[in-house]
Design a protein around this motif. Structure first.
Motif, short mmCIF file in Angstrom:
data_model
loop_
_atom_site.label_atom_id
_atom_site.label_comp_id
_atom_site.label_asym_id
_atom_site.label_seq_id
_atom_site.Cartn_x
_atom_site.Cartn_y
_atom_site.Cartn_z
N GLY A 16 1.09 -1.36 0.11
CA GLY A 16 0.21 -0.28 0.37
C GLY A 16 1.08 1.25 -0.24
O GLY A 16 0.30 2.31 -0.31
N HIS A 17 1.66 0.78 0.21
CA HIS A 17 2.56 2.29 0.85
C HIS A 17 4.51 2.14 -0.77
O HIS A 17 5.67 2.68 -0.31
N CYS A 18 3.38 2.01 -1.70
CA CYS A 18 4.63 1.54 -3.14
C CYS A 18 5.39 2.47 -3.61
O CYS A 18 3.67 3.47 -4.10
N GLY A 19 6.40 3.30 -4.01
CA GLY A 19 6.60 4.71 -4.76
C GLY A 19 6.71 4.05 -6.03
O GLY A 19 6.65 4.66 -6.98
N ASN A 20 6.02 2.66 -6.36
CA ASN A 20 6.41 2.41 -8.52
C ASN A 20 5.30 2.28 -8.83
O ASN A 20 4.01 1.78 -7.84
N MET A 21 5.02 3.02 -9.69
CA MET A 21 3.99 3.06 -10.73
C MET A 21 3.43 2.10 -11.10
O MET A 21 2.34 2.16 -11.23
N GLU A 22 4.56 1.22 -11.85
CA GLU A 22 3.85 0.27 -12.42
C GLU A 22 3.37 -0.79 -11.87
O GLU A 22 2.50 -1.57 -11.60
N ILE A 23 4.74 -0.97 -10.15
CA ILE A 23 3.66 -2.03 -9.56
C ILE A 23 2.07 -1.58 -8.89
O ILE A 23 1.42 -2.29 -8.55
N SER A 24 2.23 -0.49 -8.55
CA SER A 24 0.62 1.20 -7.92
C SER A 24 -0.15 -0.34 -8.88
O SER A 24 -1.42 -0.33 -8.51
N SER A 25 0.27 0.35 -9.85
CA SER A 25 -0.53 0.39 -11.43
C SER A 25 -1.40 -2.17 -11.89
O SER A 25 -2.35 -2.07 -11.94
N ILE A 30 -4.67 -6.12 -11.22
CA ILE A 30 -5.69 -7.26 -10.50
C ILE A 30 -7.16 -7.00 -9.56
O ILE A 30 -7.78 -7.71 -9.84
N SER A 31 -6.68 -5.95 -8.68
CA SER A 31 -7.84 -6.10 -7.73
C SER A 31 -8.81 -5.68 -8.67
O SER A 31 -10.74 -6.03 -8.83
N HIS A 32 -8.87 -4.93 -10.07
CA HIS A 32 -10.53 -4.52 -10.86
C HIS A 32 -10.73 -5.79 -11.99
O HIS A 32 -11.83 -6.21 -11.50
N TYR A 82 0.91 -20.96 -3.91
CA TYR A 82 1.83 -19.91 -4.92
C TYR A 82 0.62 -20.07 -6.65
O TYR A 82 0.84 -21.17 -7.06
N ARG A 83 -0.15 -18.97 -7.05
CA ARG A 83 -0.21 -19.36 -8.60
C ARG A 83 0.18 -18.09 -9.15
O ARG A 83 0.21 -18.83 -10.68
N GLY A 84 0.74 -16.95 -8.51
CA GLY A 84 1.55 -16.90 -9.81
C GLY A 84 2.04 -15.18 -9.57
O GLY A 84 1.07 -14.35 -8.49
N ASP A 85 2.42 -14.39 -10.25
CA ASP A 85 2.91 -12.46 -10.45
C ASP A 85 1.53 -12.13 -11.57
O ASP A 85 0.84 -12.58 -11.90
N TYR A 86 1.40 -10.79 -11.53
CA TYR A 86 1.09 -9.94 -12.56
C TYR A 86 1.50 -10.54 -13.93
O TYR A 86 0.30 -10.61 -14.53
N GLU A 87 2.70 -10.95 -14.38
CA GLU A 87 2.29 -11.00 -16.00
C GLU A 87 1.71 -12.76 -16.11
O GLU A 87 0.83 -12.69 -17.04
N ASP A 88 1.70 -13.78 -15.10
CA ASP A 88 0.90 -15.18 -14.92
C ASP A 88 -0.57 -14.76 -14.96
O ASP A 88 -0.81 -15.01 -16.33
N PHE A 89 -0.78 -13.52 -14.57
CA PHE A 89 -2.36 -13.44 -14.19
C PHE A 89 -2.49 -12.64 -15.40
O PHE A 89 -3.82 -13.12 -15.90
N ASP A 90 -2.29 -11.75 -15.79
CA ASP A 90 -2.26 -11.52 -17.13
C ASP A 90 -2.57 -12.16 -18.18
O ASP A 90 -3.57 -12.02 -18.90
#
Length: 232
Positions: A16-25, A30-32, A82-90
């Motif tokens: 919740g306190h990440c300054g990286n725009m890519e990670i936040s996006s 994923i939440s959306h 474990y199921r995967g990271d953002y790239e796997d999800f996408d």
């Protein structure tokens, strides 16, 4: 069932306190998607106070991509699995395999391929190189080679106009010979000669010559147009 006080099921580890725009996006994406698909999930903020154990769990079980010092959010789990990271999800979402990726039963049947009867066109492989270029030139020049050992072809205004469809020509008879009186046809003839020059003249396979004296009487103004263009 629970893991460290958290309900089993789909769990999304975020910061919740990440300054990286890519990670936040990526986290928001994923939440959306999960919310729009009516899939229940739990968000676990590893940056919140007292969440050090969950952060260590994510780093131990999650995937660290090349160039990363630590496992970074977002990371997706189903319980402790474990199921995967953002790239796997996408990728799973784009392929309509999201439920399988999350380890959930499908709510809707996967749409099958629709047969349209279309046939995929065969695409020939292009092989660059001198040999292919020489073959192309030979085909265009009637089998000659780059050294120009093929007999040169003579091109006149009559040679060009003979290939024009009869119904397109507007002509009159002068001493039994055809005389072109349509200026559009003259322009077409010039364009055709230009095309011949582009393909053959630079390889020395043709000679552009003037018509004979006998033809001069029959061609008239078209010959003058042709000579003017050739001289320029």
């Amino acid at each position: 069932n629970s893991v460290s006080g958290h309900t089993m099921g789909v769990r999304l580890f975020v910061s919740g306190h990440c300054g990286n725009m890519e990670i936040s996006s990526n986290q928001q994406r994923i939440s959306h998607v999960l919310s729009s698909r009516a899939i229940q999930f739990e968000v676990i903020d590893i940056s919140a106070p007292g969440m050090e154990h969950q952060r260590d769990f994510m780093r131990k079980k999650g995937r660290k991509r090349e160039g990363q010092r630590n496992v970074l959010p977002p990371q997706v789990f189903n319980g402790e699995e474990y199921r995967g990271d953002y790239e796997d999800f996408d990728v799973a979402n784009e392929d309509d395999m999201l439920e399988e990726f999350l380890g959930l039963p499908r709510k809707h049947r996967k749409a099958g391929a629709v047969k349209t009867g279309a046939v995929e066109r065969e695409v020939q492989q292009f092989v660059p190189g001198k040999l292919g270029k020489e073959k192309e030139i030979k085909e265009e020049t009637g089998g000659g080679n780059l050294q120009g050992d093929t007999p040169k072809k003579d091109v006149t205004i009559n040679t060009v106009t003979e290939s024009i469809p009869e119904e397109v020509l507007m002509e009159e008879m002068v001493d039994g010979n055809k005389q072109i009186v349509n200026v559009d046809i003259i322009e077409h003839a010039i364009e055709t000669i230009q095309d011949c020059i582009m393909k053959d003249a630079k390889h020395g396979n043709i000679n552009i010559i003037e018509s004979s004296d006998e033809d001069d009487d029959n061609i008239g103004e078209s010959e003058n147009l042709f000579i003017d263009w050739k001289d320029s």
